[in-house]
Design a protein around this motif. Structure first.
Motif, PDB file in Angstrom:
ATOM      1  N   ILE A   2      33.311  36.547  37.026  1.00 36.75           N
ATOM      2  CA  ILE A   2      32.851  37.657  36.178  1.00 36.75           C
ATOM      3  C   ILE A   2      33.184  38.987  36.850  1.00 36.75           C
ATOM      4  CG2 ILE A   2      30.494  37.516  37.152  1.00 36.75           C
ATOM      5  CD1 ILE A   2      29.536  38.550  34.345  1.00 36.75           C
ATOM      6  N   VAL A   3      33.455  39.992  36.022  1.00 34.59           N
ATOM      7  CA  VAL A   3      33.686  41.354  36.516  1.00 34.59           C
ATOM      8  C   VAL A   3      32.341  42.077  36.440  1.00 34.59           C
ATOM      9  CG1 VAL A   3      34.977  43.489  36.154  1.00 34.59           C
ATOM     10  CG2 VAL A   3      36.041  41.287  35.604  1.00 34.59           C
ATOM     11  N   GLN A   4      31.873  42.591  37.576  1.00 33.79           N
ATOM     12  CA  GLN A   4      30.520  43.175  37.581  1.00 33.79           C
ATOM     13  C   GLN A   4      30.455  44.445  36.741  1.00 33.79           C
ATOM     14  OE1 GLN A   4      28.936  44.066  41.454  1.00 33.79           O
ATOM     15  NE2 GLN A   4      26.886  44.437  40.674  1.00 33.79           N
ATOM     16  N   CYS A   5      31.295  45.415  37.070  1.00 33.30           N
ATOM     17  CA  CYS A   5      31.393  46.611  36.222  1.00 33.30           C
ATOM     18  C   CYS A   5      32.780  46.581  35.621  1.00 33.30           C
ATOM     19  CB  CYS A   5      31.190  47.886  37.043  1.00 33.30           C
ATOM     20  SG  CYS A   5      31.643  49.372  36.123  1.00 33.30           S
ATOM     21  N   GLU A   6      32.883  46.392  34.298  1.00 31.04           N
ATOM     22  CA  GLU A   6      34.198  46.365  33.650  1.00 31.04           C
ATOM     23  C   GLU A   6      34.649  47.810  33.494  1.00 31.04           C
ATOM     24  OE1 GLU A   6      37.065  45.886  32.641  1.00 31.04           O
ATOM     25  OE2 GLU A   6      37.221  43.709  32.623  1.00 31.04           O
ATOM     26  N   THR A   7      35.556  48.213  34.350  1.00 30.91           N
ATOM     27  CA  THR A   7      35.982  49.609  34.420  1.00 30.91           C
ATOM     28  C   THR A   7      36.761  50.029  33.169  1.00 30.91           C
ATOM     29  OG1 THR A   7      36.376  48.884  36.699  1.00 30.91           O
ATOM     30  CG2 THR A   7      36.704  51.197  36.232  1.00 30.91           C
ATOM     31  N   THR A   8      37.192  49.055  32.389  1.00 31.18           N
ATOM     32  CA  THR A   8      37.875  49.343  31.120  1.00 31.18           C
ATOM     33  C   THR A   8      37.008  50.245  30.239  1.00 31.18           C
ATOM     34  OG1 THR A   8      38.799  47.124  31.227  1.00 31.18           O
ATOM     35  CG2 THR A   8      38.918  48.236  29.092  1.00 31.18           C
ATOM     36  N   ALA A  21      39.912  44.707  30.322  1.00 35.93           N
ATOM     37  CA  ALA A  21      41.254  44.465  30.873  1.00 35.93           C
ATOM     38  C   ALA A  21      41.233  43.744  32.217  1.00 35.93           C
ATOM     39  CB  ALA A  21      41.979  45.795  31.031  1.00 35.93           C
ATOM     40  N   TYR A  22      40.153  43.953  33.006  1.00 38.26           N
ATOM     41  CA  TYR A  22      40.158  43.340  34.342  1.00 38.26           C
ATOM     42  C   TYR A  22      39.803  41.861  34.284  1.00 38.26           C
ATOM     43  CZ  TYR A  22      41.114  47.985  35.794  1.00 38.26           C
ATOM     44  OH  TYR A  22      41.735  49.202  35.920  1.00 38.26           O
ATOM     45  N   GLY A  23      38.953  41.493  33.336  1.00 34.44           N
ATOM     46  CA  GLY A  23      38.702  40.074  33.094  1.00 34.44           C
ATOM     47  C   GLY A  23      39.975  39.429  32.542  1.00 34.44           C
ATOM     48  N   GLN A  24      40.609  40.146  31.610  1.00 34.36           N
ATOM     49  CA  GLN A  24      41.855  39.664  31.013  1.00 34.36           C
ATOM     50  C   GLN A  24      42.928  39.458  32.091  1.00 34.36           C
ATOM     51  OE1 GLN A  24      41.640  39.096  27.641  1.00 34.36           O
ATOM     52  NE2 GLN A  24      43.579  38.007  27.951  1.00 34.36           N
ATOM     53  N   ARG A  25      42.953  40.359  33.069  1.00 34.10           N
ATOM     54  CA  ARG A  25      43.953  40.242  34.140  1.00 34.10           C
ATOM     55  C   ARG A  25      43.777  38.933  34.921  1.00 34.10           C
ATOM     56  NH1 ARG A  25      44.727  45.337  37.988  1.00 34.10           N
ATOM     57  NH2 ARG A  25      45.502  46.194  36.034  1.00 34.10           N
ATOM     58  N   ILE A  26      42.527  38.479  35.035  1.00 39.40           N
ATOM     59  CA  ILE A  26      42.302  37.225  35.775  1.00 39.40           C
ATOM     60  C   ILE A  26      42.920  36.046  35.017  1.00 39.40           C
ATOM     61  CG2 ILE A  26      40.532  35.663  36.729  1.00 39.40           C
ATOM     62  CD1 ILE A  26      38.807  38.166  37.255  1.00 39.40           C
ATOM     63  N   ILE A  61      33.107  36.854  41.964  1.00 42.58           N
ATOM     64  CA  ILE A  61      32.796  38.147  41.337  1.00 42.58           C
ATOM     65  C   ILE A  61      33.908  39.151  41.634  1.00 42.58           C
ATOM     66  CG2 ILE A  61      31.116  40.040  41.217  1.00 42.58           C
ATOM     67  CD1 ILE A  61      29.048  38.044  42.456  1.00 42.58           C
ATOM     68  N   ASP A  62      34.387  39.824  40.597  1.00 39.47           N
ATOM     69  CA  ASP A  62      35.235  40.997  40.805  1.00 39.47           C
ATOM     70  C   ASP A  62      34.279  42.186  40.770  1.00 39.47           C
ATOM     71  OD1 ASP A  62      36.674  43.324  40.487  1.00 39.47           O
ATOM     72  OD2 ASP A  62      38.047  42.534  38.981  1.00 39.47           O
ATOM     73  N   ALA A  63      33.945  42.691  41.974  1.00 41.32           N
ATOM     74  CA  ALA A  63      32.995  43.808  42.070  1.00 41.32           C
ATOM     75  C   ALA A  63      33.721  45.087  42.478  1.00 41.32           C
ATOM     76  CB  ALA A  63      31.907  43.467  43.084  1.00 41.32           C
ATOM     77  N   MET A  64      34.991  45.146  42.090  1.00 42.06           N
ATOM     78  CA  MET A  64      35.865  46.235  42.553  1.00 42.06           C
ATOM     79  C   MET A  64      35.235  47.614  42.403  1.00 42.06           C
ATOM     80  SD  MET A  64      38.784  45.930  43.882  1.00 42.06           S
ATOM     81  CE  MET A  64      39.146  44.294  43.278  1.00 42.06           C
ATOM     82  N   SER A  65      34.736  47.897  41.187  1.00 37.37           N
ATOM     83  CA  SER A  65      34.260  49.259  40.945  1.00 37.37           C
ATOM     84  C   SER A  65      32.732  49.357  41.041  1.00 37.37           C
ATOM     85  CB  SER A  65      34.742  49.739  39.566  1.00 37.37           C
ATOM     86  OG  SER A  65      34.237  48.894  38.559  1.00 37.37           O
ATOM     87  N   ALA A  66      32.089  48.341  41.605  1.00 35.63           N
ATOM     88  CA  ALA A  66      30.619  48.354  41.700  1.00 35.63           C
ATOM     89  C   ALA A  66      30.124  48.282  43.133  1.00 35.63           C
ATOM     90  CB  ALA A  66      30.050  47.167  40.912  1.00 35.63           C
ATOM     91  N   ASN A  94      38.876  51.698  48.266  1.00 31.07           N
ATOM     92  CA  ASN A  94      39.056  53.030  47.679  1.00 31.07           C
ATOM     93  C   ASN A  94      38.211  53.351  46.460  1.00 31.07           C
ATOM     94  OD1 ASN A  94      41.235  51.001  46.799  1.00 31.07           O
ATOM     95  ND2 ASN A  94      41.164  52.440  45.118  1.00 31.07           N
ATOM     96  N   LYS A  95      37.215  52.527  46.138  1.00 25.43           N
ATOM     97  CA  LYS A  95      36.399  52.868  44.964  1.00 25.43           C
ATOM     98  C   LYS A  95      35.072  53.472  45.457  1.00 25.43           C
ATOM     99  CE  LYS A  95      38.597  51.087  41.087  1.00 25.43           C
ATOM    100  NZ  LYS A  95      39.967  51.011  41.560  1.00 25.43           N
ATOM    101  N   CYS A  96      33.987  52.715  45.386  1.00 23.56           N
ATOM    102  CA  CYS A  96      32.688  53.307  45.709  1.00 23.56           C
ATOM    103  C   CYS A  96      32.510  53.601  47.206  1.00 23.56           C
ATOM    104  CB  CYS A  96      31.568  52.414  45.201  1.00 23.56           C
ATOM    105  SG  CYS A  96      31.623  52.208  43.417  1.00 23.56           S
ATOM    106  N   GLY A 144      46.889  45.446  50.636  1.00 29.01           N
ATOM    107  CA  GLY A 144      47.254  45.661  49.228  1.00 29.01           C
ATOM    108  C   GLY A 144      46.135  46.305  48.444  1.00 29.01           C
ATOM    109  N   SER A 145      46.279  46.293  47.127  1.00 30.71           N
ATOM    110  CA  SER A 145      45.264  46.915  46.260  1.00 30.71           C
ATOM    111  C   SER A 145      44.194  45.889  45.889  1.00 30.71           C
ATOM    112  CB  SER A 145      45.938  47.459  44.996  1.00 30.71           C
ATOM    113  OG  SER A 145      46.145  46.418  44.071  1.00 30.71           O
ATOM    114  N   GLY A 146      43.284  46.293  45.040  1.00 27.76           N
ATOM    115  CA  GLY A 146      42.200  45.402  44.624  1.00 27.76           C
ATOM    116  C   GLY A 146      42.682  44.126  43.964  1.00 27.76           C
ATOM    117  N   THR A 147      43.727  44.225  43.163  1.00 29.26           N
ATOM    118  CA  THR A 147      44.236  43.038  42.461  1.00 29.26           C
ATOM    119  C   THR A 147      44.700  41.973  43.453  1.00 29.26           C
ATOM    120  OG1 THR A 147      44.896  44.461  40.637  1.00 29.26           O
ATOM    121  CG2 THR A 147      45.876  42.264  40.683  1.00 29.26           C
ATOM    122  N   PHE A 148      45.239  42.422  44.600  1.00 26.67           N
ATOM    123  CA  PHE A 148      45.661  41.457  45.623  1.00 26.67           C
ATOM    124  C   PHE A 148      44.447  40.641  46.090  1.00 26.67           C
ATOM    125  CE2 PHE A 148      49.968  42.990  47.117  1.00 26.67           C
ATOM    126  CZ  PHE A 148      50.121  43.974  46.160  1.00 26.67           C
TER     127      PHE A 148
END
Ligand SMILES: Cc1ncc(COP(=O)(O)O)c(C=O)c1O
Length: 348
Positions: free
Chosen positions: A113-119, A66-71, A142-147, A168-170, A39-43
């Motif tokens: 915590i979201v490391q890099c808030e991509t918002t 938005a990504y912290g909010q999503r949690i 840690i949500d480090a999706m975009s870091a 699919n990010k970094c 799945g994607s990162g949210t999964f």
């Protein structure tokens, strides 16, 4: 295009190589293991929260986008208890606030915590937050999706139980899998926590450690592509090299856009070299959809804004891009502005 067998030894070996490689990138040693999830990162984020937060636990969610909010939304779906500490989208969380909340609310068992808030593109003070969480004897996720993969980071100096990211990010792989780096001793305690069979990291881990196989059909091509992406990441020089390239992309982008009058949302010291938010220009001739379409025609796809505090749009610094690509993007922005009759990107 090869039709890989997901139960075949070649695929099993590739999955193991991918899992081990990711632990190495994060300096996880023998204490950590990678559990991938289809799945994607949210999964992966949802699987991390559902697996690591016990049903009677309570989560402190550090939100500045938005990504912290999503949690918080994930916890609503999962019916898990949580509290939020929130700062504006252009402000980092204050570790003293987190510390104070942990002191007053003994029920909190975990912090995320979201490391890099991509918002916004802000880089949050992960180390400082991790230190107060450890000091308060709580567990960190840690949500480090975009870091992860591009922001220097070591599991040996950030105490956490789990870190979620994706192919699919970094790492510049194709989309299709998320993964969670898990502290083995913490993961071993999570049996029975998960609310969902398919998102149960404990169960996935058991299967991978047992026969080496994913429980349910994996995206085989994505895994092979991800392994190639990891090889390319290592060949480039790993996290440090990617950080340098993205930083150069980011600086080139900001300098070029400043010359055209555009204004960034964030001061430079808060900006991660991942994605940059620009304030929407005030020139009445500037129409974002026209701007977007004209850039796309020239081969450059940008992002709409995701902020609630200001009208904005975003441009990415990551992917297989160099400073030359970014210069070409800035030139295309300049040309598009002339076509639209916009003289400056000034926002106020
Ligand atoms: C910080 C962060 N968390 C989570 C996600 C969600 O990932 P996905 O869209 O792959 O589900 C993203 C995606 O951009 C992200 O940047």
């Amino acid at each position: 295009l090869h039709d890989w067998g997901s139960r075949d030894q070649t695929f099993i070996d590739t999955t193991l190589a991918m899992r081990e490689h990711l632990v190495t990138v994060a300096d996880g040693g023998h204490e950590f293991t990678t559990v991938p999830i289809q799945g994607s990162g949210t999964f992966a984020v949802e699987a991390m929260i559902g697996t690591f937060l016990p049903r009677h636990g309570k989560l402190l969610i550090v939100v500045n986008g938005a990504y912290g909010q999503r949690i918080t939304k994930i916890c609503d779906y999962l019916k898990r208890a949580y509290v939020v500490t929130k700062t504006p989208e252009d402000a980092p969380p204050d570790p003293n606030d987190v510390e104070a909340i942990l002191k007053t609310d003994a029920a909190i068992s975990h912090v995320v915590i979201v490391q890099c808030e991509t918002t916004s593109g802000i880089l949050n003070p992960l180390k400082e937050i991790a230190a107060v969480v450890a000091e308060g004897n709580r567990r960190l996720m840690i949500d480090a999706m975009s870091a992860f993969g591009a922001i220097p980071f070591s599991l040996s100096d950030v105490a956490c139980d789990a870190l979620a990211a994706s192919s699919n990010k970094c790492f510049e792989g194709v989309p299709g899998i998320g993964f969670v780096l898990c502290r083995k001793s913490a993961l071993a305690e999570t049996e029975g926590n998960a609310h969902s069979l398919s998102l149960d990291l404990f169960d996935q881990w058991q299967a991978l450690e047992g026969g080496g196989q994913w429980r349910f059909t994996p995206p085989t091509q994505v895994v092979f592509a991800f392994n190639r992406a990891l090889e390319a990441h290592a060949a480039e020089g790993g996290v440090e090299a990617r950080y340098r390239r993205y930083t150069n992309n980011c600086n080139t982008l900001i300098d070029g856009m400043h010359e055209l009058g555009f204004e960034t949302l964030l001061p430079h010291n808060l900006q991660a070299p991942i994605i940059v938010t620009f304030r929407m220009p005030i020139d009445p001739k500037f129409d974002f959809q026209v701007f977007y379409d004209k850039l796309k025609e020239k081969g450059f796809v940008i992002y709409p804004g995701k902020l609630t505090i200001a009208d904005s749009f975003r441009m990415g610094c990551i992917g297989a891009l160099t400073g030359r690509d970014i210069q070409a993007a800035v030139a295309a922005v300049g040309k598009t502005m002339s076509e639209m009759g916009v003289t400056s990107g000034k926002a106020a």
